[in-house]
Write a protein that holds these residues in place. Structure first.
Motif, PDB file in Angstrom:
ATOM      1  N   HIS A  59      14.876 -14.710  11.943  1.00 52.10           N
ATOM      2  CA  HIS A  59      14.413 -13.226  11.933  1.00 52.10           C
ATOM      3  C   HIS A  59      14.615 -12.595  10.526  1.00 52.10           C
ATOM      4  CE1 HIS A  59      13.958  -9.216  13.801  1.00 52.10           C
ATOM      5  NE2 HIS A  59      14.811  -8.691  12.803  1.00 52.10           N
ATOM      6  N   HIS A  60      13.702 -12.019   9.981  1.00 56.87           N
ATOM      7  CA  HIS A  60      13.668 -11.600   8.494  1.00 56.87           C
ATOM      8  C   HIS A  60      13.407 -10.181   8.170  1.00 56.87           C
ATOM      9  CE1 HIS A  60      14.221 -15.851   7.045  1.00 56.87           C
ATOM     10  NE2 HIS A  60      13.442 -16.205   8.191  1.00 56.87           N
ATOM     11  N   VAL A  61      13.879  -9.407   7.430  1.00 59.37           N
ATOM     12  CA  VAL A  61      13.648  -8.019   7.096  1.00 59.37           C
ATOM     13  C   VAL A  61      13.403  -8.224   5.547  1.00 59.37           C
ATOM     14  CG1 VAL A  61      14.062  -5.646   7.227  1.00 59.37           C
ATOM     15  CG2 VAL A  61      14.843  -7.385   9.006  1.00 59.37           C
ATOM     16  N   PHE A  62      12.185  -7.603   5.305  1.00 59.59           N
ATOM     17  CA  PHE A  62      11.610  -7.500   3.825  1.00 59.59           C
ATOM     18  C   PHE A  62      11.705  -6.064   3.508  1.00 59.59           C
ATOM     19  CE2 PHE A  62      10.076 -11.403   5.608  1.00 59.59           C
ATOM     20  CZ  PHE A  62      10.534 -12.298   4.450  1.00 59.59           C
ATOM     21  N   THR A  63      11.694  -5.673   2.280  1.00 63.85           N
ATOM     22  CA  THR A  63      11.489  -4.372   1.579  1.00 63.85           C
ATOM     23  C   THR A  63      10.153  -4.713   0.662  1.00 63.85           C
ATOM     24  OG1 THR A  63      12.580  -4.529  -0.413  1.00 63.85           O
ATOM     25  CG2 THR A  63      13.496  -3.234   1.556  1.00 63.85           C
ATOM     26  N   VAL A  64       9.142  -3.815   0.714  1.00 68.27           N
ATOM     27  CA  VAL A  64       7.921  -4.238   0.076  1.00 68.27           C
ATOM     28  C   VAL A  64       7.933  -3.373  -1.472  1.00 68.27           C
ATOM     29  CG1 VAL A  64       5.440  -3.579   0.004  1.00 68.27           C
ATOM     30  CG2 VAL A  64       6.632  -4.067   2.090  1.00 68.27           C
ATOM     31  N   GLU A  65       7.578  -4.124  -2.535  1.00 65.46           N
ATOM     32  CA  GLU A  65       7.836  -3.584  -3.876  1.00 65.46           C
ATOM     33  C   GLU A  65       6.247  -3.272  -4.165  1.00 65.46           C
ATOM     34  OE1 GLU A  65      10.673  -3.624  -5.599  1.00 65.46           O
ATOM     35  OE2 GLU A  65      11.400  -4.161  -3.831  1.00 65.46           O
ATOM     36  N   LYS A  66       6.164  -1.947  -4.568  1.00 65.84           N
ATOM     37  CA  LYS A  66       4.877  -1.698  -4.987  1.00 65.84           C
ATOM     38  C   LYS A  66       4.422  -1.476  -6.404  1.00 65.84           C
ATOM     39  CE  LYS A  66       4.190   0.476  -0.447  1.00 65.84           C
ATOM     40  NZ  LYS A  66       3.639   1.605   0.256  1.00 65.84           N
ATOM     41  N   ASN A  67       3.219  -1.597  -6.871  1.00 64.59           N
ATOM     42  CA  ASN A  67       2.824  -1.333  -8.062  1.00 64.59           C
ATOM     43  C   ASN A  67       1.457  -0.971  -7.966  1.00 64.59           C
ATOM     44  OD1 ASN A  67       1.560  -3.683  -8.521  1.00 64.59           O
ATOM     45  ND2 ASN A  67       3.065  -4.654  -9.203  1.00 64.59           N
ATOM     46  N   THR A  68       0.861  -0.619  -9.291  1.00 65.40           N
ATOM     47  CA  THR A  68      -0.572  -0.270  -8.950  1.00 65.40           C
ATOM     48  C   THR A  68      -1.661  -1.155  -8.470  1.00 65.40           C
ATOM     49  OG1 THR A  68      -0.976  -0.739 -11.352  1.00 65.40           O
ATOM     50  CG2 THR A  68      -0.290   1.483 -10.773  1.00 65.40           C
ATOM     51  N   SER A  69      -1.222  -2.596  -8.711  1.00 66.75           N
ATOM     52  CA  SER A  69      -2.138  -3.710  -8.097  1.00 66.75           C
ATOM     53  C   SER A  69      -1.880  -4.126  -6.865  1.00 66.75           C
ATOM     54  CB  SER A  69      -1.979  -4.995  -9.032  1.00 66.75           C
ATOM     55  OG  SER A  69      -2.492  -4.155 -10.327  1.00 66.75           O
ATOM     56  N   PHE A  70      -0.588  -4.208  -6.343  1.00 68.77           N
ATOM     57  CA  PHE A  70      -0.340  -4.685  -5.086  1.00 68.77           C
ATOM     58  C   PHE A  70       0.550  -3.672  -4.129  1.00 68.77           C
ATOM     59  CE2 PHE A  70      -0.411  -8.177  -8.057  1.00 68.77           C
ATOM     60  CZ  PHE A  70      -1.222  -8.785  -7.320  1.00 68.77           C
ATOM     61  N   ALA A  93      -5.482   0.523   9.644  1.00 70.57           N
ATOM     62  CA  ALA A  93      -5.324   1.702   8.748  1.00 70.57           C
ATOM     63  C   ALA A  93      -4.035   1.895   8.113  1.00 70.57           C
ATOM     64  CB  ALA A  93      -5.686   2.874   9.574  1.00 70.57           C
ATOM     65  N   ASN A  94      -4.290   2.114   6.677  1.00 70.28           N
ATOM     66  CA  ASN A  94      -2.976   2.359   6.083  1.00 70.28           C
ATOM     67  C   ASN A  94      -1.917   1.474   5.593  1.00 70.28           C
ATOM     68  OD1 ASN A  94      -1.536   4.135   4.284  1.00 70.28           O
ATOM     69  ND2 ASN A  94      -0.317   5.047   5.878  1.00 70.28           N
ATOM     70  N   TRP A  95      -2.380  -0.073   5.797  1.00 71.88           N
ATOM     71  CA  TRP A  95      -1.698  -1.124   5.777  1.00 71.88           C
ATOM     72  C   TRP A  95      -0.854  -1.048   4.526  1.00 71.88           C
ATOM     73  CZ3 TRP A  95      -2.435  -4.258   1.694  1.00 71.88           C
ATOM     74  CH2 TRP A  95      -3.774  -4.197   0.947  1.00 71.88           C
ATOM     75  N   SER A  96      -1.493  -0.635   3.354  1.00 71.11           N
ATOM     76  CA  SER A  96      -0.909  -0.589   2.035  1.00 71.11           C
ATOM     77  C   SER A  96       0.292   0.363   1.793  1.00 71.11           C
ATOM     78  CB  SER A  96      -2.018  -0.336   0.989  1.00 71.11           C
ATOM     79  OG  SER A  96      -2.539   0.810   1.032  1.00 71.11           O
ATOM     80  N   GLY A  97       0.519   1.190   2.852  1.00 69.29           N
ATOM     81  CA  GLY A  97       1.646   2.230   2.828  1.00 69.29           C
ATOM     82  C   GLY A  97       2.991   1.627   3.504  1.00 69.29           C
ATOM     83  N   ALA A  98       2.799   0.451   3.829  1.00 67.49           N
ATOM     84  CA  ALA A  98       4.112  -0.276   4.396  1.00 67.49           C
ATOM     85  C   ALA A  98       5.320  -0.313   3.350  1.00 67.49           C
ATOM     86  CB  ALA A  98       3.612  -1.760   4.783  1.00 67.49           C
ATOM     87  N   TYR A  99       6.247   0.025   3.803  1.00 71.15           N
ATOM     88  CA  TYR A  99       7.606  -0.132   2.878  1.00 71.15           C
ATOM     89  C   TYR A  99       8.588  -1.150   3.522  1.00 71.15           C
ATOM     90  CZ  TYR A  99       9.693   2.718   6.935  1.00 71.15           C
ATOM     91  OH  TYR A  99       9.956   3.213   7.888  1.00 71.15           O
ATOM     92  N   MET A 100       8.339  -1.501   4.687  1.00 72.65           N
ATOM     93  CA  MET A 100       9.192  -2.486   5.205  1.00 72.65           C
ATOM     94  C   MET A 100       8.697  -3.269   6.312  1.00 72.65           C
ATOM     95  SD  MET A 100      13.302  -2.035   6.350  1.00 72.65           S
ATOM     96  CE  MET A 100      12.918  -1.144   8.070  1.00 72.65           C
ATOM     97  N   ILE A 101       8.971  -4.787   6.233  1.00 73.02           N
ATOM     98  CA  ILE A 101       8.515  -5.667   7.171  1.00 73.02           C
ATOM     99  C   ILE A 101       9.254  -6.530   7.830  1.00 73.02           C
ATOM    100  CG2 ILE A 101       6.653  -7.494   7.569  1.00 73.02           C
ATOM    101  CD1 ILE A 101       5.157  -6.457   4.925  1.00 73.02           C
ATOM    102  N   GLU A 102       9.402  -6.399   9.225  1.00 70.35           N
ATOM    103  CA  GLU A 102      10.077  -7.362   9.893  1.00 70.35           C
ATOM    104  C   GLU A 102       9.344  -8.616  10.409  1.00 70.35           C
ATOM    105  OE1 GLU A 102      13.175  -6.196  13.141  1.00 70.35           O
ATOM    106  OE2 GLU A 102      12.519  -4.363  12.514  1.00 70.35           O
ATOM    107  N   GLN A 125       3.919 -19.013  12.349  1.00 73.34           N
ATOM    108  CA  GLN A 125       3.033 -17.865  13.254  1.00 73.34           C
ATOM    109  C   GLN A 125       4.297 -17.383  13.760  1.00 73.34           C
ATOM    110  OE1 GLN A 125      -0.200 -19.575  15.085  1.00 73.34           O
ATOM    111  NE2 GLN A 125      -0.857 -17.699  16.002  1.00 73.34           N
ATOM    112  N   GLY A 126       4.251 -15.841  14.044  1.00 69.46           N
ATOM    113  CA  GLY A 126       5.127 -15.131  14.545  1.00 69.46           C
ATOM    114  C   GLY A 126       4.663 -13.763  14.796  1.00 69.46           C
ATOM    115  N   GLU A 127       5.787 -12.993  15.273  1.00 69.06           N
ATOM    116  CA  GLU A 127       5.563 -11.445  15.541  1.00 69.06           C
ATOM    117  C   GLU A 127       5.977 -10.801  14.318  1.00 69.06           C
ATOM    118  OE1 GLU A 127       7.336  -9.306  19.030  1.00 69.06           O
ATOM    119  OE2 GLU A 127       8.602  -8.707  17.293  1.00 69.06           O
ATOM    120  N   VAL A 128       5.156  -9.737  13.878  1.00 67.62           N
ATOM    121  CA  VAL A 128       5.326  -8.982  12.678  1.00 67.62           C
ATOM    122  C   VAL A 128       5.466  -7.580  12.935  1.00 67.62           C
ATOM    123  CG1 VAL A 128       4.379  -8.353  10.651  1.00 67.62           C
ATOM    124  CG2 VAL A 128       4.182 -10.554  11.407  1.00 67.62           C
ATOM    125  N   LYS A 129       6.411  -7.103  12.409  1.00 61.73           N
ATOM    126  CA  LYS A 129       6.558  -5.383  12.701  1.00 61.73           C
ATOM    127  C   LYS A 129       6.436  -4.819  11.224  1.00 61.73           C
ATOM    128  CE  LYS A 129       9.253  -1.684  15.110  1.00 61.73           C
ATOM    129  NZ  LYS A 129      10.292  -1.611  16.017  1.00 61.73           N
TER     130      LYS A 129
END
Length: 114
Positions: free
Chosen positions: A78-89, A59-68, A5-9
């Motif tokens: 402390h981790h930083v991720f890029t979001v990989e998108k496709n038609t299903s995810f 609102a617009n949760w699927s528009g995320a491009y990066m998550i801390e 459990q932690g803080e998410v940006k």
């Protein structure tokens, strides 16, 4: 696999970032795989991992491009991720938002509070 459990940006294009405390998350790192190129060369690459966040409706949760992600875990908090998108995810299931992610930074020092 990490479950804590932690803080998410969450960074979303064209709107303010979401910052949430005490979010339950589940992270599985992507597998390493060998890719055969057109000229029969072989490259080793990481497939995206999975980051699941148990969140209220956003609102617009699927528009995320990066998550801390910050959580109490000693030297790797402390981790930083890029979001990989496709038609299903990304996808949503039973209150969990699932993002295919690639880690781009992990801090090696514990976070200190001011």
């Amino acid at each position: 696999m990490v479950r804590a459990q932690g803080e998410v940006k969450i960074y979303v294009m064209g709107q303010e970032d979401f910052v949430l405390d005490d979010v339950l998350f589940h992270f599985n790192e992507g597998e390493r795989a060998v890719y055969t190129g057109l000229n029969y060369t072989f490259e080793l690459f990481h497939k995206p991992g999975w980051l699941g966040l148990q969140l209220p409706a956003l609102a617009n949760w699927s528009g995320a491009y990066m998550i801390e992600l910050s959580f109490p875990n000693g030297s790797e908090s402390h981790h930083v991720f890029t979001v990989e998108k496709n038609t299903s995810f990304p996808s949503e299931e039973d209150g969990w938002f699932w993002y295919p992610v690639n880690p781009i930074r992990v801090s090696l020092l514990p976070r200190t509070e001011p």
